[in-house]
Every structure is written in structure tokens, then in C-alpha cells.
Scaffold this active site. Structure first.
Site, PDB file in Angstrom:
ATOM      1  N   ASN A 161      -1.820  -3.477  -3.535  1.00 18.72           N
ATOM      2  CA  ASN A 161      -0.571  -2.830  -3.126  1.00 18.72           C
ATOM      3  C   ASN A 161       0.439  -3.901  -2.720  1.00 18.72           C
ATOM      4  OD1 ASN A 161      -0.620  -3.243  -0.108  1.00 18.72           O
ATOM      5  ND2 ASN A 161      -2.595  -2.251  -0.408  1.00 18.72           N
ATOM      6  N   ARG A 162       1.638  -3.466  -2.391  1.00 16.07           N
ATOM      7  CA  ARG A 162       2.745  -4.409  -2.239  1.00 16.07           C
ATOM      8  C   ARG A 162       2.915  -4.943  -0.822  1.00 16.07           C
ATOM      9  NH1 ARG A 162       7.432  -1.213  -5.174  1.00 16.07           N
ATOM     10  NH2 ARG A 162       8.664  -2.704  -3.984  1.00 16.07           N
TER      11      ARG A 162
END
Ligand code: C5P
Length: 416
Positions: free
Chosen positions: A222-223
Site C-alpha cells: 500500500n502507499r
């Protein structure tokens, strides 16, 4: 926004090394800001820097003659360069040109600035400024990675208009922002500094994303940048806590005084957090994957002929925060969670506070410009049983300090 003179840079002896780029003129402003924050500043300049700004300007602003060469007998008599290297409690290179970064990365000592950096054991921060193609060149990327791996703090650069009329990553970070970042990584200047708010306490912080491997080349991630968790760990250490930072895969320098444990997956993060206990405070700032592949394929998953879809079977990961909140043998006095939400923030955050049996939850809005995952800024609201507090948009480094103050307050107010 500025760092107060009573803040973490108060009394710190900072050696500012100025490199030869057009952004050198902003280093003059930086001297002012550092002194406003309470630091004592001496300046050393490369030969290139002296083509852009004069030593006299730095002398006027720092209150000390600026050093320009290794071969100045008068200056050496007043304070030898090795003495100056020892004097420095912190070295800041701004602007750090591509050439200067290369020379620092490779341990050269071919002028005054690189000699001072090599001769000093003080923590080093570099503030790069250059053309965006030079910044993105693989040689510079490798040099910066090498410096980071040695614990050098890299501040910026910003993305935006550059002196030569182009635009891109390579702008010197603004002096105010540089000082805020330096303050966030500062260790207390002296052993006689007053005890911090978390003195004598052990704090475990988890930060960053987790990567769940599908096969040897692919993963689900994820970011999350890890910036908020790292800032919280740094802030807790500055407040005197013994900090263990369990970090997912991120490229951030380890804050001073923090013990870092690198992990990759949610399962590894759970094990590392459990191994770090007992502790007084657990702050779960990591964006832990909720699902992981049921099976890891030791061989690269192939496209099958004609197959237009691929189903990957996922299973739930352990909920680290809930597990930790349930552990009565862990000595925890306060468990803090984060909630990244796009809507209905207050409702979701309050229900998570209860469901995960937390003492405090920090909710931030993701998906809006200028806040959330990859941003340097954030806006957040903290909720606890019977109360809440809004933190307006600010740099994550500042919010981390505010959050640590709130943690200390909650700790004094009630125990579990
Ligand atoms: O439920 P949600 O993922 O939004 O909760 C966020 C909080 O829970 C964060 O503090 C995160 O670190 C933590 N969490 C965890 N283990 C998981 C998922 C989330 O500790 N498997």
C-alpha cells in the site's frame, strides 16, 4: 510556522556547509532561521558557494567569520579545522549539490567542507538542490541511497520551478521547513536538558506499509510512506522515551536515539512488535495489510495460455493492534491506533476505538490533496473515551510532536 528558541535546537552548535549552487542565497536565510531557533551557527563554504554569495554575508548573519579554505593560516590559528569539526554537534550541508553529494558519499576530503564532514562524528543532514535531471540521474540516486544507509538525514528536495526555467524535483526546501525537519531529528543538546515528557518510558511504534509476497517477484502493498510513524518515534525519543520502531519497507532514515527493527509482512510485524514488549506505550501507526495470500508460490506465477483472469486467494492477517491491546502481560499503560478514512471519520474512528479496545485513536482523512499517505502534511482528529481533539493541517513532524504531548497528557490523566 517556525521552531521556537526553546525548542530542540536551543543551544545546539550547528556547522552549516554551503555548496556551490544558485540556492546558496537561501542558505543566508537558513542561518537566520537556525539562530531564531536558538542554535549557534558557524559556516563553511565550498569554492563554488563563494561564487554565488560572499563569506561576509554569512559572517554578518552568523556572527562568526565564514570559513572558506583549508589553507587559511589566520583562521586555522583561531580555530583549526579539526577543532571546528569537533565543535559541531550537527552538520547541515545546504545546498548540497550533486557534486558535493558524490564527494560526501565516497568519503572524499578534497576541500574544507568535505574534510570537515569526514573529520566529524556529528550527525549529518544534507539538503539537496540541483537540476531535476541531475537529481534523478542514477549516479545521484545511488549516492543519496548510500548516504541514507549511513544514517544521513536527507531533507527535500521540493518539486517545482528551478532556477534555469525548468520545473521538477530539485528545489532547495524552504529554510523554515528545513529547520522544522532538523528539529524533528534533533537529540537533546545537552545532558543537562530538562527531562522529557516520556522520560523513563518505553514506547513501541510501528510504521510504514507491509508487503505481502505472492511469489519471488510480486507482492501486495500500500502507499503508506511511514513518515507519520517515523516522526512520532523521533518525537517520543526527543521526549526521553526508549523507542523501538518496527518499520515496514520504507526508505527513511532512522531517527536519532531510536532502535529500528525492519520487517516486511504483517506476520513479521506482529512478531517484531511482540518481541519488543513489555512496553509502556504502543503506537500502531503502520498501514498493516488486512489480507495476505493464502499460499506463497516459490516459483514466479505464470500467465497460463488463454487465461484472462487470475484469482488470488487471500486470508486475514493478524490484527496487531487488537492483539496487543488484549495482552495484559505486556505492561502497557496506553495503546494508540491510527485510522485512515475517506468518509464518516468520527463514526468509524469511535467504533474502532471500542472494537480494538484502544485508549486513543488518531483519525486522518485520506484521499484529499495535501494530507494523508504520501504527503508531508496531514490533518487529524484524536478520539479517546470521553474526549476528542482536532489538529488542523500542519507538517507531520509538527503533528507528531502534538500527538506525543497528547499521549503524555492521557498517560498522566488515567491509566488502564
Ligand atoms: O482497521 P484499520 O486497518 O483501519 O485500523 C487501523 C489501525 O489498526 C492502525 O493503527 C493499524 O496500525 C492497526 N492495524 C493492525 N493490524 C492490522 C490492521 C490494522 O495493527 N492487521
Amino acid at each position: 510556522m517556525s521552531v521556537p528558541a526553546s525548542g530542540p535546537l536551543q543551544g545546539q552548535r550547528i556547522l552549516l556547509c554551503v555548496g556551490g549552487g544558485i540556492a546558496a542565497y537561501k542558505a543566508l536565510e537558513l542561518v537566520r532561521r537556525l539562530r531564531d531557533a536558538g542554535a549557534a551557527v558557524q559556516v563553511a563554504m565550498t569554492a563554488g558557494a563563494q561564487r554565488f554569495v560572499t563569506p561576509l554575508s554569512f559572517q554578518a548573519l552568523s556572527g562568526h567569520p565564514a570559513r572558506t579554505t583549508l589553507w587559511d593560516e589566520g583562521a586555522e590559528q583561531a580555530m583549526g579545522h579539526l577543532e571546528l569539526a569537533r565543535w559541531a554537534e550537527r552538520i547541515v550541508v545546504a545546498p548540497a549539490t550533486a557534486d558535493l553529494l558524490a564527494r560526501l558519499a565516497h568519503g572524499q576530503a578534497d576541500d574544507l567542507v568535505t574534510t570537515l564532514c569526514l573529520a566529524s562524528t556529528a550527525p549529518l543532514a544534507v539538503v539537496p538542490a540541483m537540476n531535476h535531471r541531475m537529481w534523478q540521474h542514477p549516479a545521484t540516486v545511488a549516492n543519496v541511497a548510500l548516504l541514507r544507509s549511513r544514517g544521513v538525514q536527507v531533507i527535500g528536495p521540493d518539486d517545482g520551478p528551478l532556477a534555469e526555467g525548468e520545473s521538477g524535483p530539485g528545489r532547495l526546501r524552504e529554510p523554515d521547513a528545513i529547520v522544522v525537519e532538523l528539529a524533528a531529528f534533533a537529540v537533546p543538546a545537552t545532558a543537562t536538558a530538562p527531562p522529557g515528557l516520556l522520560q523513563g518510558l518505553k514506547v513501541v511504534v510501528s510504521a510504514g506499509p507491509t508487503y505481502e509476497d505472492l511469489d519471488p517477484v510480486r507482492y501486495l502493498g500500500n502507499r503508506s510512506s511511514g513518515k507519520m510513524g517515523f516522526a512520532v518515534a523521533a518525537s517520543a525519543a526527543r521526549q526521553g522515551a526508549q523507542v523501538v520502531l518496527v518499520a515496514g519497507p520504507v526508505h527513511l532514515a532512522t531517527p536519532p536515539g531510536v532502535r529500528r527493527v525492519d520487517v516486511r509482512s504483517a506476520a513479521q510485524m506482529r512478531d517484531a512488535v511482540a518481541a519488543a514488549l513489555p512496553a509502556d506505550i504502543y503506537i500502531g501507526a503502520a498501514a498493516v495489510a488486512d489480507y495476505t495470500p493464502r499460499a506463497y508460490s516459490p516459483n514466479k506465477i505464470k500467465k497460463t495460455a488463454g487465461g484472462q483472469t487470475l484469482a488470488v486467494d487471500l486470508v486475514r492477517t493478524p490484527d496487531i493492534l487488537s492483539e496487543i491491546a488484549d495482552r495484559h502481560d505486556a505492561g502497557l499503560k496506553l495503546v494508540v491506533g491510527f485510522a485512515a478514512e475517506t468518509d464518516n471519520i468520527a463514526d468509524y474512528a469511535r467504533s474502532k476505538l471500542v472494537a480494538k479496545r484502544l485508549d486513543l485513536i488518531v483519525a486522518n482523512r485520506v484521499g484529499v490533496p495535501g494530507a494523508g499517505f504520501e504527503s508531508d502534511d496531514n490533518a487529524m482528529t484524536a478520539y479517546w473515551p470521553g474526549g476528542e481533539r482536532d489538529f488542523p493541517p500542519a507538517p507531520k513532524l509538527r503533528l507528531a510532536d502534538d500527538l506525543v504531548h497528547l499521549v503524555a497528557e492521557r498517560l498522566r490523566g488515567d491509566t488502564r
